[in-house]
Design an enzyme around this catalytic site. Sequence first.
Site, short mmCIF file in Angstrom:
data_model
loop_
_atom_site.label_atom_id
_atom_site.label_comp_id
_atom_site.label_asym_id
_atom_site.label_seq_id
_atom_site.Cartn_x
_atom_site.Cartn_y
_atom_site.Cartn_z
N ASP A 9 29.53 75.37 -63.11
CA ASP A 9 30.80 75.47 -63.82
C ASP A 9 30.47 75.72 -65.30
O ASP A 9 29.37 75.38 -65.76
CB ASP A 9 31.55 74.16 -63.61
CG ASP A 9 32.73 74.00 -64.56
OD1 ASP A 9 33.58 74.90 -64.57
OD2 ASP A 9 32.78 72.99 -65.28
N THR A 43 33.44 79.72 -62.13
CA THR A 43 34.33 79.21 -63.19
C THR A 43 35.80 79.50 -62.90
O THR A 43 36.13 80.44 -62.17
CB THR A 43 33.93 79.82 -64.56
OG1 THR A 43 34.82 79.33 -65.57
CG2 THR A 43 33.97 81.34 -64.55
N LYS A 194 37.02 76.95 -55.54
CA LYS A 194 35.63 77.29 -55.89
C LYS A 194 34.70 77.27 -54.67
O LYS A 194 33.72 78.01 -54.63
CB LYS A 194 35.11 76.35 -56.97
CG LYS A 194 35.65 76.67 -58.36
CD LYS A 194 34.94 75.85 -59.43
CE LYS A 194 35.38 76.25 -60.83
NZ LYS A 194 34.58 75.57 -61.86
N ASN A 220 39.09 70.98 -60.75
CA ASN A 220 38.96 72.27 -60.05
C ASN A 220 37.55 72.49 -59.49
O ASN A 220 37.29 73.50 -58.83
CB ASN A 220 39.38 73.44 -60.96
CG ASN A 220 38.46 73.62 -62.16
OD1 ASN A 220 37.86 72.67 -62.65
ND2 ASN A 220 38.33 74.86 -62.62
#
Length: 269
Positions: A9, A43, A194, A220
């Site tokens: 990330d 991301t 993700k 997230n």
Amino acid sequence: MEQKLITIDLDGTTLNNESKITPKTKEVLNKAAKAGHIVSIVTGRPNRISEHYYDFLGLKTPMINFNGAVGHIPHKDWEKEYALTFNKDIAFDILAAKEKLGIKVVAAEGKNMALADVPNTVIDDFFPVTLQANEVLNRINLTENPSAMTMLVERNQLPKTATALEKEFGDKINVGVWGGPNPILELSPKGVDKAHGVKFLADTYKIDRKNIIAFGDEHNDAEMIDYAGWGVVMQNGTKQLKALANDITPLTNEQDGLAHYLEEYLQLA
């Protein structure tokens, strides 16, 4: 050591609090790549505000943007590239109900598209500060289905707005609330997160799930941390995310936590 897929990330993880990659982090990620491991950025950011990090790290691997909705190799035509989207009519419905929903700015994005309904200076680089006529979010300019929408909302309206959007469009989109100081809602195609991007990378490189190391810090990242064989949460990560982790870095993103952890884990020193 078996080849690892290392999915990182950006904000709060690879980047320090000034949104920079330190020389130490760059050095360790380069060492990992040289040792034969695959380093890939996963991301929530659009590619327009993450490709400079990709270039700075000298990566050649695919990058996952918009929390899993887009997978591509920057600056290249790649036959495996994908973009998942939702119906653009949702954007028009939200624009029409903007005042009622307590929304200040609406943006719709895709890999090669960034439109916003009004300029805004709240977050650097995030929403456009000035808009050309062809960058305004309206029926003329939004001709393709978006991969993501972000909205700046009145702070006290946030939970109510999220609930209203969930009720109206919840069968077609995910509604996410951003962590951090700004009251922002994020819409993505239903069921996409993700982990979808990480699975795509693992399939592309034929990497076993047990050989995936994922680093994250925010809500997230939850599905990615959960999906990876070894999910590592930053010391500065949220309490909820730490509960899903296989391990937690001893140091924060301000102290090169990812770099120090990876150096030791992969025995790169």
